[in-house]
Design an enzyme around this catalytic site. Structure first.
Site: not given
Length: 181
Positions: A102, A126
């Site tokens: 998603t 990150e």
């Protein structure tokens, strides 16, 4: 071998794998989903160079505690965030971290990340921004962690500089390893 939901539940029930907090929707078919914590860090916009041979990067990061208003990841921006969950890996499991599809469909990206056997702590991740700003919220499931069993327990489990980390942990440099030979 990649663990199934059955195997993951056995590891959790036997307290060999710790995930805290553990939600009803954490364990998935072939891995676990982890949520955004409430801490995000972005690099300050300065014209200076980040010198990877110095200790710490506190002077180049701006960190924020985020609540219900969410956090905007700017276009192509690199952001550090953390999982809500604290994890403890046994000596025979490694984790392969993927962004849930998603969030990838919103254009976000994470570099390949491996969680070593024996690691304990929140996972610092990150995130790389899309071509448009994307707003994310603490508590959203954003990572899918695939668990793979090693052929035998590792001889030397992880005991590195990020062991036990809580919240976002910026890079920690070992100056002795930054020498040029």
């Amino acid at each position: 071998m990649i663990l199934s939901d059955w195997d993951i539940r056995v590891y959790i029930e036997k307290k060999l794998l710790i995930i805290d907090p553990l939600f009803d929707d954490t364990v998935r078919e072939n891995g676990v989903d982890l949520r955004f914590g409430d801490e995000f860090c972005r690099f300050k916009r300065e014209n200076s160079v980040v010198d990877t041979s110095r200790d710490g990067v506190d002077n180049v990061l701006e960190c924020y505690r985020v609540r219900g208003d969410g956090f905007v990841i700017n276009p192509l921006e690199h952001v550090l965030t953390t999982t809500l969950e604290y994890v403890e890996f046994p000596h025979d499991l490694v984790g392969l971290v993927n962004l849930r599809s998603t969030f990838a469909r919103f254009g976000l990206y994470i570099p390949p990340t491996v969680i070593d056997a024996g690691f304990k702590g929140n996972i610092t991740i990150e995130l790389v921004g899309s071509t448009v700003p994307v707003k994310v919220y603490p508590g959203q499931r954003f990572l899918h962690l695939i668990l793979a069993r090693t052929s035998s327990p590792v001889y030397k489990p992880y005991t590195g500089k990020y062991q036990g980390q809580r919240g976002v942990t910026p890079p920690k440099l070992d100056n002795s390893s930054s020498k040029i030979y």
